[in-house]
Design an enzyme around this catalytic site. Structure first.
Site, PDB file in Angstrom:
ATOM      1  N   GLY A 180       0.871  -1.177   0.000  1.00 56.04           N
ATOM      2  CA  GLY A 180       0.000   0.000   0.000  1.00 56.04           C
ATOM      3  C   GLY A 180       0.901   1.217   0.000  1.00 56.04           C
ATOM      4  CD  GLU A 181       2.431   6.230   0.963  1.00 53.72           C
ATOM      5  OE1 GLU A 181       3.596   6.363   0.548  1.00 53.72           O
ATOM      6  OE2 GLU A 181       2.080   6.583   2.093  1.00 53.72           O
ATOM      7  CB  SER A 182       5.525   2.601   3.772  1.00 53.72           C
ATOM      8  OG  SER A 182       6.188   3.595   3.032  1.00 53.72           O
ATOM      9  CB  CYS A 197       5.213  -4.008  -1.411  1.00 54.53           C
ATOM     10  SG  CYS A 197       5.753  -2.761  -2.575  1.00 54.53           S
ATOM     11  NE  ARG A 224       8.456   5.144   1.190  1.00 52.24           N
ATOM     12  CZ  ARG A 224       7.697   6.235   1.325  1.00 52.24           C
ATOM     13  NH1 ARG A 224       8.127   7.271   2.016  1.00 52.24           N
ATOM     14  NH2 ARG A 224       6.512   6.284   0.746  1.00 52.24           N
ATOM     15  CB  ILE A 260       3.352  -2.158  -7.545  1.00 51.77           C
ATOM     16  CG1 ILE A 260       2.734  -3.303  -8.349  1.00 51.77           C
ATOM     17  CG2 ILE A 260       2.625  -0.841  -7.796  1.00 51.77           C
ATOM     18  CD1 ILE A 260       1.316  -3.669  -7.933  1.00 51.77           C
ATOM     19  NE  ARG A 261       4.469   4.605  -5.833  1.00 51.21           N
ATOM     20  CZ  ARG A 261       4.578   5.453  -4.824  1.00 51.21           C
ATOM     21  NH1 ARG A 261       5.595   6.272  -4.746  1.00 51.21           N
ATOM     22  NH2 ARG A 261       3.666   5.482  -3.896  1.00 51.21           N
ATOM     23  CG  HIS A 286       2.482  -6.365  -4.392  1.00 49.46           C
ATOM     24  ND1 HIS A 286       1.752  -5.882  -3.342  1.00 49.46           N
ATOM     25  CD2 HIS A 286       3.247  -5.347  -4.829  1.00 49.46           C
ATOM     26  CE1 HIS A 286       2.048  -4.607  -3.142  1.00 49.46           C
ATOM     27  NE2 HIS A 286       2.964  -4.260  -4.035  1.00 49.46           N
ATOM     28  CD  GLU A 308       0.038  -8.841  -2.145  1.00 43.62           C
ATOM     29  OE1 GLU A 308       1.000  -9.628  -2.086  1.00 43.62           O
ATOM     30  OE2 GLU A 308       0.172  -7.609  -2.152  1.00 43.62           O
TER      31      GLU A 308
HETATM   32  N1  GLN Z   1       6.181   2.739  -2.712  1.00 39.90           N
HETATM   33  C1  GLN Z   1       5.260   2.430  -1.690  1.00 39.90           C
HETATM   34  C2  GLN Z   1       5.690   2.997  -0.343  1.00 39.90           C
HETATM   35  O1  GLN Z   1       6.671   3.631  -0.232  1.00 39.90           O
HETATM   36  C3  GLN Z   1       5.073   0.926  -1.574  1.00 39.90           C
HETATM   37  C4  GLN Z   1       4.376   0.410  -2.794  1.00 39.90           C
HETATM   38  C5  GLN Z   1       3.651  -0.883  -2.610  1.00 39.90           C
HETATM   39  O2  GLN Z   1       3.350  -1.352  -1.499  1.00 39.90           O
HETATM   40  N2  GLN Z   1       3.309  -1.463  -3.725  1.00 39.90           N
HETATM   41  O3  GLN Z   1       5.023   2.804   0.604  1.00 39.90           O
END
Ligand code: GLN
Length: 219
Positions: free
Chosen positions: A66-68, A98, A125, A154-155, A191, A193
């Site tokens: 998600g977004e840390s 992630c 990150r 993903i990112r 990921h 999942e």
């Molecule tokens: N780039 C996101 C972060 O810094 C992580 C991306 C992800 O969980 N797919 O949180």
């Protein structure tokens, strides 16, 4: 505080099959539903964790992608931080995927967020660039039978360093670690999942089972 298991709650060896294990997925933000579906496919009950008190019943916990920054902020806001520390100290199994890997790291090369320091790894990150630089790659994941694992990034972050007791179990071709494991903790930059391949979830279930056995004094 996370309650230790009372003797009456302790499982006998034969009871520790998949259906008796309890796994939670931190459901503050991110792709928690996808993890729950993967565990369901394996016949393991998995719940959405929204309150620290829910940790008491669990054998294992996933912190999803998600977004840390958001996950760390909400974890602090809802009082999860001391409870997560107690969860790990109690020998229960933890897996960060992630953003979850960023959240559980001891150290980041980035200036924020302040990670929760639950695993002795240093993480960077967004190492591979922005959302458009997301990609798939195949590699050996030590401990998985069969074909190389096709992983979705993903990112994604990358592991820059590991402390004592943490082993690298998957790397990209250039040697960058993308999955690491200590006795009870797993972290993956990608990921699992978001694929149909349940092997990494199955791998974590085995870690959860082993941690539960240890805590029940069975091994
Ligand atoms: N780039 C996101 C972060 O810094 C992580 C991306 C992800 O969980 N797919 O949180």
């Amino acid at each position: 505080m996370v309650e230790p298991l009372r003797p009456s709650q302790q499982a006998s060896d034969s009871e520790l099959d998949n259906s008796s294990l309890k796994i939670g997925v931190l459901a503050l933000q991110g792709d928690f539903i996808e993890h729950i579906h993967m565990f369901e496919k394996l016949g393991v009950s998995a719940i959405e964790v929204r309150k620290p008190s829910q940790l008491a019943d669990l054998d294992g916990l996933v912190i999803p992608g998600g977004e840390s920054t958001t996950i760390v902020k909400l974890a602090n806001m809802f009082g999860f931080v001391p409870e997560l520390r107690a969860f790990v100290d109690d020998g229960r199994a933890l897996w960060g995927t992630c953003a979850g890997m960023i959240v559980i790291a001891n150290e980041l090369t980035d200036s924020y967020p302040e990670p929760l320091k639950l695993m002795d790894i240093c993480v960077s990150r967004n190492w591979f660039g922005r959302q458009v630089d997301s990609f798939e790659d195949k590699f050996e994941f030590r401990g998985l039978d069969g074909d190389p694992f096709l992983a979705v990034f993903i990112r994604a972050p990358v592991v820059e360093g590991v402390g004592d007791g943490v082993e690298v179990i998957a790397q990209l071709e250039d040697g960058r670690p993308v999955a690491v494991k200590s006795e009870n903790t797993l972290a993956t930059a990608f990921h699992p999942e978001l694929t149909d391949d349940t092997r990494v979830h199955d791998y974590f279930v085995a870690m959860v089972r082993e941690a539960a056995r240890q805590r029940a004094g069975l091994s």
